[in-house]
Design an enzyme around this catalytic site. Structure first.
Site, PDB file in Angstrom:
ATOM      1  N   ASN A   1       2.267   1.423   4.437  1.00 37.94           N
ATOM      2  CA  ASN A   1       2.571   0.160   5.130  1.00 37.94           C
ATOM      3  C   ASN A   1       2.259   0.239   6.630  1.00 37.94           C
ATOM      4  O   ASN A   1       2.917  -0.398   7.454  1.00 37.94           O
ATOM      5  CB  ASN A   1       4.026  -0.285   4.904  1.00 37.94           C
ATOM      6  CG  ASN A   1       4.328  -1.725   5.319  1.00 37.94           C
ATOM      7  OD1 ASN A   1       5.443  -2.042   5.706  1.00 37.94           O
ATOM      8  ND2 ASN A   1       3.363  -2.607   5.262  1.00 37.94           N
TER       9      ASN A   1
ATOM     10  N   ASP B   1      -8.290   3.724   1.105  1.00 33.63           N
ATOM     11  CA  ASP B   1      -7.329   4.151   2.125  1.00 33.63           C
ATOM     12  C   ASP B   1      -8.082   4.676   3.353  1.00 33.63           C
ATOM     13  O   ASP B   1      -8.793   5.670   3.263  1.00 33.63           O
ATOM     14  CB  ASP B   1      -6.458   5.259   1.521  1.00 33.63           C
ATOM     15  CG  ASP B   1      -5.336   5.683   2.453  1.00 33.63           C
ATOM     16  OD1 ASP B   1      -5.346   5.258   3.628  1.00 33.63           O
ATOM     17  OD2 ASP B   1      -4.457   6.426   1.990  1.00 33.63           O
TER      18      ASP B   1
ATOM     19  N   CYS C   1      -1.439   0.794   7.456  1.00 33.61           N
ATOM     20  CA  CYS C   1      -2.884   0.533   7.584  1.00 33.61           C
ATOM     21  C   CYS C   1      -3.309  -0.701   6.791  1.00 33.61           C
ATOM     22  O   CYS C   1      -3.546  -1.767   7.350  1.00 33.61           O
ATOM     23  CB  CYS C   1      -3.710   1.739   7.127  1.00 33.61           C
ATOM     24  SG  CYS C   1      -3.430   3.235   8.093  1.00 33.61           S
ATOM     25  N   ARG C   2      -3.401  -0.564   5.476  1.00 26.28           N
ATOM     26  CA  ARG C   2      -4.002  -1.638   4.674  1.00 26.28           C
ATOM     27  C   ARG C   2      -3.105  -2.856   4.489  1.00 26.28           C
ATOM     28  O   ARG C   2      -3.555  -3.992   4.674  1.00 26.28           O
ATOM     29  CB  ARG C   2      -4.415  -1.088   3.298  1.00 26.28           C
ATOM     30  CG  ARG C   2      -5.560  -0.113   3.382  1.00 26.28           C
ATOM     31  CD  ARG C   2      -5.700   0.662   2.088  1.00 26.28           C
ATOM     32  NE  ARG C   2      -4.546   1.528   1.865  1.00 26.28           N
ATOM     33  CZ  ARG C   2      -4.321   2.217   0.762  1.00 26.28           C
ATOM     34  NH1 ARG C   2      -5.172   2.135  -0.238  1.00 26.28           N
ATOM     35  NH2 ARG C   2      -3.260   2.989   0.651  1.00 26.28           N
ATOM     36  N   SER C   3      -1.844  -2.645   4.071  1.00 27.22           N
ATOM     37  CA  SER C   3      -1.028  -3.836   3.768  1.00 27.22           C
ATOM     38  C   SER C   3      -0.673  -4.648   5.022  1.00 27.22           C
ATOM     39  O   SER C   3      -0.628  -5.885   4.932  1.00 27.22           O
ATOM     40  CB  SER C   3       0.196  -3.497   2.913  1.00 27.22           C
ATOM     41  OG  SER C   3       1.062  -2.599   3.548  1.00 27.22           O
TER      42      SER C   3
ATOM     43  N   CYS D   1       0.869  -1.180   0.000  1.00 21.69           N
ATOM     44  CA  CYS D   1       0.000   0.000   0.000  1.00 21.69           C
ATOM     45  C   CYS D   1       0.904   1.228   0.000  1.00 21.69           C
ATOM     46  O   CYS D   1       2.065   1.152  -0.407  1.00 21.69           O
ATOM     47  CB  CYS D   1      -0.977  -0.028   1.173  1.00 21.69           C
ATOM     48  SG  CYS D   1      -0.200   0.003   2.808  1.00 21.69           S
TER      49      CYS D   1
HETATM   50  P1  4NP Z   1      -1.789   2.833   4.127  1.00 23.36           P
HETATM   51  O1  4NP Z   1      -2.416   4.174   4.681  1.00 23.36           O
HETATM   52  O2  4NP Z   1      -1.231   3.148   2.756  1.00 23.36           O
HETATM   53  O3  4NP Z   1      -2.951   1.902   4.067  1.00 23.36           O
HETATM   54  O4  4NP Z   1      -0.724   2.415   5.109  1.00 23.36           O
HETATM   55  C1  4NP Z   1      -1.735   5.391   4.715  1.00 23.36           C
HETATM   56  C2  4NP Z   1      -0.847   5.637   5.731  1.00 23.36           C
HETATM   57  C3  4NP Z   1      -0.201   6.848   5.803  1.00 23.36           C
HETATM   58  C4  4NP Z   1      -0.450   7.809   4.841  1.00 23.36           C
HETATM   59  C5  4NP Z   1      -1.330   7.569   3.819  1.00 23.36           C
HETATM   60  C6  4NP Z   1      -1.980   6.342   3.755  1.00 23.36           C
HETATM   61  N1  4NP Z   1       0.196   9.057   4.929  1.00 23.36           N
HETATM   62  O5  4NP Z   1      -0.122   9.948   4.119  1.00 23.36           O
HETATM   63  O6  4NP Z   1       1.048   9.258   5.810  1.00 23.36           O
END
Ligand code: 4NP
Length: 157
Positions: free
Chosen positions: A16, A128, A18-20, A13
């Site tokens: 790294n 997201d 939240c989703r992955s 993702c």
């Molecule tokens: P992820 O979520 O891609 O599912 O881990 C996010 C985590 C952090 C950010 C964006 C999405 N960020 O902008 O910091």
């Protein structure tokens, strides 16, 4: 390096956190429950959270489903990953574009969108949840669990 018979899967993702990590946790759980040997990891295309544990809402979501992910640490996708994993699954379309942009010419990994593995959900992104509320993480969990079940069914064959 990925020429073993054990399927190796990397979820990717943006951050790294939240989703992955939730996709990794879901597949670890499903594989364990079904007695499937798999090598499973996750990474982010971005480097903002490298070395950090998952988002506290992701940790709570996994914990509610009996899975501890507080020891996971974020890392960034690297070119080596394209030869270390059989499959690299992008959580959304932007991740897919970013993964393809850094794929080395000699990549042996199959790169695809995660929900393409789920019949009827082809072409969809795992949204997201980072800038939203806790409810978003419920949706993420449902999505990654559905994908994990589909992956386990596919690799059990
Ligand atoms: P992820 O979520 O891609 O599912 O881990 C996010 C985590 C952090 C950010 C964006 C999405 N960020 O902008 O910091």
């Amino acid at each position: 390096m990925n020429n073993t018979n054990i399927p190796s899967i990397l979820f990717v993702c943006l951050g790294n956190i939240c989703r992955s990590p939730l996709a990794e946790a879901a597949l670890r759980k499903v594989a364990e429950d079904r007695g499937l040997a798999m090598r499973i990891d996750s990474a982010g295309t971005g480097d903002w959270h490298v070395g950090n544990p998952p988002d506290r809402r992701a940790i709570a979501m996994a914990a509610r489903n009996g899975i501890a992910i507080d020891s996971y640490r974020a890392r960034q996708l690297v070119t080596d990953d394209f030869n270390r994993f059989h499959h690299i699954f992008a959580l959304d379309h932007a991740n897919l574009d970013d993964i393809r942009a850094i794929a080395p010419a000699r990549s042996t990994a199959q790169v695809s969108l995660l929900l393409d593995m789920v019949p009827g959900r082809e072409g969809q992104s795992v949204a997201d949840p980072y800038f939203g509320d806790e409810a978003g993480f419920e949706v993420t969990w449902r999505d990654v669990m559905e994908a994990a079940q589909a992956l386990a069914a596919r690799f059990a064959k």
